[in-house]
Scaffold this motif. Structure first.
Motif, short mmCIF file in Angstrom:
data_model
loop_
_atom_site.label_atom_id
_atom_site.label_comp_id
_atom_site.label_asym_id
_atom_site.label_seq_id
_atom_site.Cartn_x
_atom_site.Cartn_y
_atom_site.Cartn_z
N GLU A 6 2.13 7.16 -6.74
CA GLU A 6 1.09 7.75 -7.13
C GLU A 6 1.82 9.28 -6.91
O GLU A 6 1.72 10.06 -7.92
CB GLU A 6 -0.11 7.79 -6.44
N VAL A 7 2.26 9.69 -5.84
CA VAL A 7 2.85 10.89 -5.50
C VAL A 7 4.02 11.23 -6.70
O VAL A 7 4.03 12.31 -7.04
CB VAL A 7 3.28 10.96 -4.18
N THR A 41 0.87 -1.18 0.14
CA THR A 41 -0.07 0.16 -0.16
C THR A 41 0.87 1.27 -0.08
O THR A 41 0.43 2.11 -0.86
CB THR A 41 -0.91 0.01 1.26
N GLU A 42 1.76 1.29 0.79
CA GLU A 42 2.91 2.33 0.93
C GLU A 42 3.37 2.66 -0.37
O GLU A 42 3.56 3.63 -0.83
CB GLU A 42 3.87 2.25 1.96
N ASP A 58 4.75 14.53 -13.61
CA ASP A 58 3.77 14.96 -14.76
C ASP A 58 3.28 16.17 -14.83
O ASP A 58 2.87 16.85 -15.70
CB ASP A 58 2.78 14.02 -15.20
N GLU A 59 3.50 16.96 -13.46
CA GLU A 59 2.43 18.16 -13.32
C GLU A 59 2.83 19.44 -14.19
O GLU A 59 1.96 20.12 -14.37
CB GLU A 59 2.39 18.37 -11.86
#
Length: 68
Positions: A50-51, A43-44, A57-58
């Motif tokens: 994702e972060v 999960t981590e 890409d931002e």
């Protein structure tokens, strides 16, 4: 031209005290550590990816995203 022959001695580096090479690590301890890294918290890892994906890409133009 200055006389440089008087300074033609090799550079002497200080010797280190103690053993010349570090002690070898325990192979079973290394295997255990690698196993822990390979089977980390899934999960981590997903949240971290994702972060990272959003951060990479931002600021890229729409046609040049690394992750679509």
């Amino acid at each position: 031209m200055p006389d440089t022959t008087k300074d033609d001695q090799p550079l002497q580096l200080p010797r280190h005290q103690g053993p010349q090479s570090p002690s070898k690590p325990d192979p079973s301890a290394l295997a255990k550590l690698l196993d822990e890294w390979m089977h980390g918290d899934e999960t981590e890892q997903r949240e971290t990816f994702e972060v990272l994906r959003r951060s990479l890409d931002e600021d890229r133009p729409e046609g040049y995203k690394l992750f679509s």
